[in-house]
Write a protein that holds these residues in place. Structure first.
Motif, mmCIF file in Angstrom:
data_model
loop_
_atom_site.group_PDB
_atom_site.id
_atom_site.type_symbol
_atom_site.label_atom_id
_atom_site.label_comp_id
_atom_site.label_asym_id
_atom_site.label_seq_id
_atom_site.Cartn_x
_atom_site.Cartn_y
_atom_site.Cartn_z
ATOM 1 N N SER A 248 0.804 -1.220 0.000
ATOM 2 C CA SER A 248 0.000 0.000 0.000
ATOM 3 C C SER A 248 0.842 1.278 0.000
ATOM 4 O O SER A 248 0.467 2.262 -0.642
ATOM 5 C CB SER A 248 -0.977 -0.012 1.174
ATOM 6 O OG SER A 248 -0.273 -0.128 2.388
ATOM 7 N N ASP A 249 2.009 1.282 0.689
ATOM 8 C CA ASP A 249 2.802 2.522 0.700
ATOM 9 C C ASP A 249 3.348 2.844 -0.692
ATOM 10 O O ASP A 249 3.347 3.989 -1.132
ATOM 11 C CB ASP A 249 3.909 2.456 1.749
ATOM 12 C CG ASP A 249 4.747 1.191 1.645
ATOM 13 O OD1 ASP A 249 4.263 0.222 1.039
ATOM 14 O OD2 ASP A 249 5.878 1.173 2.158
ATOM 15 N N GLU A 252 0.498 4.022 -2.968
ATOM 16 C CA GLU A 252 0.121 5.413 -2.700
ATOM 17 C C GLU A 252 1.027 6.376 -3.459
ATOM 18 O O GLU A 252 0.566 7.341 -4.076
ATOM 19 C CB GLU A 252 0.229 5.702 -1.199
ATOM 20 C CG GLU A 252 -1.066 5.483 -0.457
ATOM 21 C CD GLU A 252 -0.885 5.647 1.051
ATOM 22 O OE1 GLU A 252 0.108 6.259 1.486
ATOM 23 O OE2 GLU A 252 -1.766 5.155 1.772
ATOM 24 N N ARG A 253 2.338 6.106 -3.414
ATOM 25 C CA ARG A 253 3.267 6.998 -4.109
ATOM 26 C C ARG A 253 3.052 6.952 -5.613
ATOM 27 O O ARG A 253 3.091 7.961 -6.295
ATOM 28 C CB ARG A 253 4.718 6.600 -3.789
ATOM 29 C CG ARG A 253 5.134 7.074 -2.424
ATOM 30 C CD ARG A 253 6.645 7.172 -2.346
ATOM 31 N NE ARG A 253 7.066 6.892 -0.997
ATOM 32 C CZ ARG A 253 7.468 5.709 -0.565
ATOM 33 N NH1 ARG A 253 7.563 4.705 -1.402
ATOM 34 N NH2 ARG A 253 7.797 5.526 0.673
ATOM 35 N N GLU A 255 0.317 6.328 -7.118
ATOM 36 C CA GLU A 255 -0.931 7.011 -7.438
ATOM 37 C C GLU A 255 -0.723 8.527 -7.479
ATOM 38 O O GLU A 255 -1.239 9.213 -8.352
ATOM 39 C CB GLU A 255 -1.992 6.646 -6.408
ATOM 40 C CG GLU A 255 -3.376 7.149 -6.787
ATOM 41 C CD GLU A 255 -4.471 6.416 -6.033
ATOM 42 O OE1 GLU A 255 -4.210 5.946 -4.919
ATOM 43 O OE2 GLU A 255 -5.586 6.329 -6.576
ATOM 44 N N GLN A 256 0.091 9.022 -6.516
ATOM 45 C CA GLN A 256 0.323 10.464 -6.453
ATOM 46 C C GLN A 256 0.968 11.003 -7.723
ATOM 47 O O GLN A 256 0.842 12.174 -8.054
ATOM 48 C CB GLN A 256 1.216 10.792 -5.253
ATOM 49 C CG GLN A 256 0.443 10.787 -3.936
ATOM 50 C CD GLN A 256 1.369 10.625 -2.745
ATOM 51 O OE1 GLN A 256 2.585 10.711 -2.888
ATOM 52 N NE2 GLN A 256 0.795 10.394 -1.580
ATOM 53 N N ASN A 264 -7.562 -0.329 -6.091
ATOM 54 C CA ASN A 264 -7.487 -1.147 -4.889
ATOM 55 C C ASN A 264 -8.755 -1.975 -4.789
ATOM 56 O O ASN A 264 -9.838 -1.485 -5.031
ATOM 57 C CB ASN A 264 -7.348 -0.239 -3.652
ATOM 58 C CG ASN A 264 -7.215 -1.048 -2.384
ATOM 59 O OD1 ASN A 264 -8.196 -1.498 -1.805
ATOM 60 N ND2 ASN A 264 -5.992 -1.271 -1.968
ATOM 61 N N LYS A 311 -4.890 -0.339 5.030
ATOM 62 C CA LYS A 311 -5.434 0.704 4.140
ATOM 63 C C LYS A 311 -6.344 0.136 3.049
ATOM 64 O O LYS A 311 -6.822 -0.989 3.151
ATOM 65 C CB LYS A 311 -4.286 1.512 3.538
ATOM 66 C CG LYS A 311 -3.417 2.144 4.620
ATOM 67 C CD LYS A 311 -2.297 2.980 4.013
ATOM 68 C CE LYS A 311 -1.425 3.545 5.123
ATOM 69 N NZ LYS A 311 -0.286 4.274 4.655
ATOM 70 N N ASN A 479 -3.463 -4.100 -4.347
ATOM 71 C CA ASN A 479 -3.371 -2.965 -5.261
ATOM 72 C C ASN A 479 -2.951 -3.427 -6.652
ATOM 73 O O ASN A 479 -2.022 -4.211 -6.794
ATOM 74 C CB ASN A 479 -2.350 -1.955 -4.744
ATOM 75 C CG ASN A 479 -2.854 -1.245 -3.512
ATOM 76 O OD1 ASN A 479 -3.853 -0.549 -3.550
ATOM 77 N ND2 ASN A 479 -2.172 -1.451 -2.396
#
Lengths: 504, 305
Positions: A248-249, A252-253, A255-256, A264, A311, A479
């Protein structure tokens, strides 16, 4: 920990330095990464998620379950009826051919069922097949499957893990040959297999008009890349179009950045604490006391685990099954996070100063460590031991683990029997050994009336929750990250379906 | 020389046997292979059936004897995990590892030996400092990290090298650098130390006094003597590279024998692990043996040892 920090920063560096990746849309080839080396493509001889993904692409089941609604429709069979409690008669679809050109008939169903249901043939996923006794040909396109006992979840299995193999080829090639050169009826044909390393598929141009629909993408090239960071690097360098099971970490990056599609989805895997309520490890162990088990349930902050660590679409779970599964009643006792109450319960049980216990886990060290800190906070001092899966399983079966962090994915079977009945029917993994639960599950597992099944699963699950045999905690999620050229809507069963993917 | 070789070979055989027995016992203790084979879905009966099918219920010594008897006939059995003959599996994966190992050691020697020599000729100079820095950095940097940095630079930014796979020679460039880099510090320090010691020896002064050219002094007289411990070290490093390139093979998705060994341990795939350990042990033995022979050639005094 050191490794995590370092890899995190490498991913960050990669993100800053990356240019725009381009998909291999031009030659109609979708490039995908697997993380795990798949043992065999023959779906009866692997127990891996990757195997399920290939199975859905290469083969078909007799029945099809809509991944969104769970509704059944005909796939290789067009119609079916229960003749009695243990006999399911199926009408087969006509005009279907296998990838080698041979026609699909009742003989293929009979051979496949008889082969895999025979334990001596050693199918590794016995649970998926051992409910069938044998199959009988009625005519060229009619077949009967006879179950050992009444088995109401049959349709779920026939639309999931049970797929039909070509009889002549399977008889000749066997599981090893099938694993190296698979032949099925599915939307994709296999071009080549390098065991564990690479799998190349191409669209089956003669695929029948079934509920799966025709594949849109011409070729699929799957490579096994064990390191997630390398997978991400290949996504950046334009050598991969789709990766999944991204932590997940990292997701997230990614996705940014905006240049990748990150989706997800929930999975059916549930994380829970198993406690030795039956006293198998030691008749006097603290977990034989109801108050202690309830204290453990109150000690865990499920919301925090889901919100901070898992998450995505993970949810807190309070039942010994995944909420979407048939029969997984949700009206059971829920234990809210209340460390104060947990301490009181421990005191009532005779442990005012808490106690020390061994605590085992086999995966997700971070989650396991978070759990130990919750337990330590209420006075349960954990001697934490991280073991290989098989080593822990060995201890579980011998009943030598007072407390362990376990997970169960139900093989994506959307029926509560795939989870609660696996663990609470006095098998070697049952640490509760509750006769009342067993009686309820026996009825629920074998009744053909859905309402009766629901009712008895509910009673069983309520008793499990009241007795706090487990501390169910959360569901997992995964993800999916792809380049902007790939269009795919993942499903909640963690199965990649290549035939529903398209190019944008 | 023949007696020397025979004695060495006999010793080597005993080492291989001991290694295989110890690894067999350790694997035996580490968990039940039947459970690993049966997979997550299995119940107790499945596991019991598999245990009986594979003969795990027999005493350990019987199982080891059985394995050894077949291994002596080059029959390493079938992988519990892949269900393919272990010999085929290893043969296929070993080529990647061998290529990588040879490239790695050649790369390490090509860089480390000249650097070590120059550092020894000019001790405490800038180049000596740089060499020292490189060797310290080489030992401090985790290889997966170094590998990922190379991937970020050459595969993502410059896009001149592929990040993973083993299809072409370009695929081996980054893994070779990463793997070779870890063998470099030790080789370089040893070359430097050996050269420093040899260069202060009396016979070098004699060689210089009789008017031999500096190049001849350095390479014919000094390096030939200084390199002897380096050869032994390189042999050990080579063995280490063949068995220990797990991280590099994983980062670059090379699917070599090292990664296979690592994964097979987790899968309790006894036949594969046993065969690989034997192969790796044989590599060590062959390389140390070759190093001994090479050293005996470099230094005639060692032939009688």
């Amino acid at each position: 920990m050191k490794r995590r920090v370092l890899t995190g920063s490498v991913a960050a560096l990669a993100l800053f330095s990356a240019g725009m990746a381009h998909a291999d849309k031009s030659n109609d080839t979708l490039r995908v990464a697997f993380t795990k080396e798949l043992e065999s493509v023959d779906s009866y001889f692997n127990s891996a998620r990757e195997g399920v993904v290939l199975q859905r692409a290469i083969w078909d089941g007799l029945i099809y379950a809509d991944p969104q609604t769970g509704e059944y429709s005909g796939n290789l069979a067009t119609d079916w009826t229960w003749i009695d409690d243990t006999t399911l008669e199926l009408k087969l679809r006509e005009g279907v051919t296998f990838h080698d050109g041979s026609p699909f008939t009742a003989d293929d169903v009979v051979y496949t069922v008889d082969f895999v249901a025979n334990e001596a043939n050693g199918a590794v996923t016995q649970r998926n097949v051992n409910w069938m006794d044998h199959a009988k040909k009625v005519d060229e396109h009619t077949v009967r499957i006879i179950t050992k006992e009444p088995f109401p979840a049959a349709l779920e299995y026939l639309s999931g893990p049970v797929s039909i193999y070509p009889s002549d080829y399977y008889a000749e090639a066997g599981p090893t040959g099938m694993g190296l050169k698979p032949i099925g009826t599915g939307p994709y044909k296999v071009v080549s297999v390098e065991p564990g390393k690479r799998f190349v598929l191409e669209r089956n141009e003669n695929y029948f008009d079934g509920p799966k629909g025709q594949a849109q993408i011409g070729n699929v090239d799957i490579r096994t890349i064990p390191d997630v960071n390398t997978q991400i690097a290949e996504l950046f360098s334009g050598q991969l179009d789709l990766i999944w099971q991204v932590p997940s970490d990292q997701a997230e990056r990614l996705e940014q950045m905006g240049q990748f599609t990150v989706a997800n989805e929930s999975t059916m895997r549930v994380g829970y604490l198993a406690m030795d309520a039956a006293g198998r490890s030691d008749p006097n162990n603290p977990f034989t006391k109801l108050e202690v088990r309830q204290a453990v349930n109150h000690a865990i902050n499920r919301e925090e685990l889901v919100g901070e660590l898992l998450k995505g679409k993970s949810i807190p779970v309070h039942t010994a099954c995944f909420p979407s599964q048939f029969g997984c009643a949700q009206d059971v006792k829920e234990y809210e996070y209340d460390p104060e109450k947990a301490r009181e319960l421990l005191a009532q049980a005779g442990y005012p100063d808490g106690f020390a216990t061994e605590f085992y886990a086999y995966r997700d060290r971070e989650l396991a460590e978070a759990i130990t800190s919750y337990l330590n906070a209420v006075g349960i001092r954990t001697d934490f031991k991280m073991l290989q899966y098989s080593a822990l399983r060995d201890l579980n079966m011998k009943g030598e683990t007072p407390l362990s962090f376990q997970t169960w994915g139900s093989f994506s079977v959307n029926d509560a029997s795939a989870m609660v009945s696996q663990y609470f029917k006095h098998g070697e993994l049952d640490d509760a050994r509750d006769d009342a639960v067993l009686a309820e599950l026996d009825i629920a597992d074998s009744s053909t009336d859905p309402e009766v099944r629901k009712e008895h699963y509910r009673t069983a699950l309520q008793r499990i929750a009241d007795q706090a045999y487990w501390a169910p905690m959360f569901s997992y999620n995964t993800n999916y990250v792809s380049t902007a050229e790939v269009s795919y809507t993942p499903t909640a069963d963690e199965v990649l379906r290549f035939h529903t993917m398209t190019w944008n | 020389m023949l007696r020397f070789i025979l004695k060495r070979l006999g010793l080597a055989l005993l080492v291989a046997l001991t290694v295989s027995f110890i690894s067999f016992s350790l694997l035996f203790l580490s968990g039940d292979p039947a459970i690993a084979i049966a997979g997550e879905s299995a119940n107790a009966e499945d596991v019991a059936a598999i245990r009986a099918l594979y003969g795990f219920d027999r005493p350990m010594m019987v199982q080891y004897g059985d394995w050894l008897w077949h291994a002596l006939q080059f029959d390493f059995g079938v992988s519990y995990y892949f269900r393919l003959p272990v010999a085929d599996l290893i043969a296929e994966r070993l080529s990647v590892t061998m290529t990588l190992g040879v490239c790695g050691i050649v790369f390490a020697l090509l860089i480390a030996v000249p650097l070590g020599v120059i550092a020894a000729i000019r001790p405490n100079s800038l180049i000596d400092r740089i060499a020292l820095f490189l060797s310290v950095a080489g030992q401090a940097m985790p290889s997966f990290w170094f590998g990922l940095i190379l991937i970020v630079i050459f595969a993502i930014q410059l896009r001149i090298l592929p990040a993973s796979g083993a299809d072409t020679w370009q695929h081996f460039i980054m893994p070779t650098i990463v793997l070779g880099y870890y063998a470099m510090p030790a080789i370089m320090r040893l070359t430097r130390a050996g050269m420093l010691e040899v260069l202060s020896a009396d016979y070098i002064r004699t060689a210089r006094a009789k008017g031999a050219s500096e190049g001849r002094v350095l390479f014919k007289h000094a390096l030939r003597n200084a390199i002897i411990p380096v050869v032994s070290l390189a042999a050990v490093q080579m063995g280490f590279m063949l068995g220990g390139s797990i991280v590099v093979e994983s980062v670059f998705a090379l699917h070599g024998a090292g990664y296979l060994a690592w994964e097979s341990i987790g899968r309790n795939d006894l036949p594969t692990v046993q065969a690989l350990i034997l192969v790796f042990a044989l590599f060590y033995i062959v390389f140390t043996f070759l190093a001994d022979v090479l050293n005996a050639w470099l230094d005639p005094r060692m032939r009688s040892a």
